[in-house]
Design an enzyme around this catalytic site. Structure first.
Site, mmCIF file in Angstrom:
data_model
loop_
_atom_site.group_PDB
_atom_site.id
_atom_site.type_symbol
_atom_site.label_atom_id
_atom_site.label_comp_id
_atom_site.label_asym_id
_atom_site.label_seq_id
_atom_site.Cartn_x
_atom_site.Cartn_y
_atom_site.Cartn_z
ATOM 1 N N LEU A 102 -20.201 -24.072 45.090
ATOM 2 C CA LEU A 102 -21.151 -24.448 44.060
ATOM 3 C C LEU A 102 -21.445 -23.195 43.254
ATOM 4 O O LEU A 102 -21.548 -22.104 43.818
ATOM 5 C CB LEU A 102 -22.452 -24.991 44.673
ATOM 6 C CG LEU A 102 -22.369 -26.319 45.433
ATOM 7 C CD1 LEU A 102 -23.740 -26.680 46.009
ATOM 8 C CD2 LEU A 102 -21.853 -27.433 44.550
ATOM 9 N N ASP A 103 -21.590 -23.336 41.949
ATOM 10 C CA ASP A 103 -21.914 -22.189 41.111
ATOM 11 C C ASP A 103 -23.223 -21.557 41.572
ATOM 12 O O ASP A 103 -24.060 -22.209 42.206
ATOM 13 C CB ASP A 103 -22.048 -22.625 39.648
ATOM 14 C CG ASP A 103 -20.735 -23.146 39.085
ATOM 15 O OD1 ASP A 103 -19.680 -22.814 39.651
ATOM 16 O OD2 ASP A 103 -20.781 -23.891 38.094
ATOM 17 N N TRP A 104 -23.419 -20.311 41.228
ATOM 18 C CA TRP A 104 -24.601 -19.580 41.680
ATOM 19 C C TRP A 104 -25.896 -20.283 41.251
ATOM 20 O O TRP A 104 -26.900 -20.223 41.962
ATOM 21 C CB TRP A 104 -24.585 -18.145 41.144
ATOM 22 C CG TRP A 104 -24.798 -18.042 39.663
ATOM 23 C CD1 TRP A 104 -23.856 -18.079 38.681
ATOM 24 C CD2 TRP A 104 -26.066 -17.894 39.000
ATOM 25 N NE1 TRP A 104 -24.440 -17.975 37.437
ATOM 26 C CE2 TRP A 104 -25.797 -17.853 37.608
ATOM 27 C CE3 TRP A 104 -27.385 -17.796 39.431
ATOM 28 C CZ2 TRP A 104 -26.805 -17.731 36.658
ATOM 29 C CZ3 TRP A 104 -28.396 -17.669 38.482
ATOM 30 C CH2 TRP A 104 -28.100 -17.630 37.111
#
Length: 239
Positions: A102-104
């Site tokens: 998952l993106d930051w």
């Protein structure tokens, strides 16, 4: 199997460390503090308590986390801390890894496991494991715009790294600025790029489901929970 050896298989440290943990009275079984590291237990269905927390003894660990924003799903993060830092030492020692990334700035359900077969099953693009996201849009849509956006997402949009259209498995508007999107692939920034291809932008993104596993409503951001085997994600072990 001796209690010290059981702790070793579960990532509590070296064999020496595990003996010292038991000798120090830091581990209990069924409410009884055990101080003999050589005491034998049947590992199947055994639960040990360490630092006040129950640890089910399992051959392969599978857990779910409610990932907060500001963390990278990488073992070697670059700009933000790693989600691995949110896990206790034994889980890191035994080698659990996040399933996909998952993106930051994306929040929500993140699966971790040290089960290589399950990791492959959940990440291989041909296995078609559905993932459900809730995307808060930067620009609210009128009813007509929403209808066209949903139709476009279901029909397929072209991303900049491939001429082949990518279609959502399901898409629906939950509010004028809130899109529920179900995808089966795991392309880089896929949800954000699909929304961008429809002329909008994702302001925030939250993953709610992976396969049969839905993020528990009472699991707070940064917290994690044991899952009861692959069937908790695969829905009875399909595929």
């Amino acid at each position: 199997m001796s209690l010290a050896d059981i702790l070793f298989t579960q990532g509590f440290g070296t064999r020496y460390d595990c003996r010292q943990i038991v000798l120090a009275g830091a581990v209990s079984v069924a409410g009884e503090t055990v101080t003999d590291p050589d005491r034998v237990f049947e590992p199947d269905h055994l639960v040990v308590t360490w630092r006040g927390e129950d640890w089910p003894v399992c051959e392969k660990a599978i857990i779910a986390m409610n990932k907060p924003a500001g963390y990278e799903c990488s073992l070697k993060p670059s700009a933000h801390p790693s989600v691995m830092g949110l896990l206790p030492g034994p889980l890191r020692t035994r080698g659990v890894q996040p399933v996909g990334r998952l993106d930051w700035d994306t929040t929500g359900l993140l699966i971790f496991t040290d089960d290589g077969a399950l990791l492959h099953r959940l990440t291989h693009p041909k296995k078609h494991v559905a993932k459900v996201y809730e995307a808060r849009l930067a620009h609210a849509l009128t009813d007509d715009e929403a209808e066209k956006t949903v139709a476009k997402l279901l029909g397929g949009v072209v991303l900049d790294d491939s001429p082949k259209p990518v279609a959502a498995k399901d898409a629906r508007m939950l509010a004028p600025d809130l899109l529920e999107l179900t995808i089966c692939e795991g392309k880089y920034h896929q949800v954000k790029r699909m929304v961008a291809a429809c002329g909008n932008r994702v302001a925030s993104l939250h993953r709610r489901e992976v396969g049969a596993c839905r993020l528990p409503e009472d699991l707070k951001e940064g917290e994690w929970r044991w899952l009861d085997g692959p069937q908790a994600i695969l829905g009875g072990g399909r595929g």
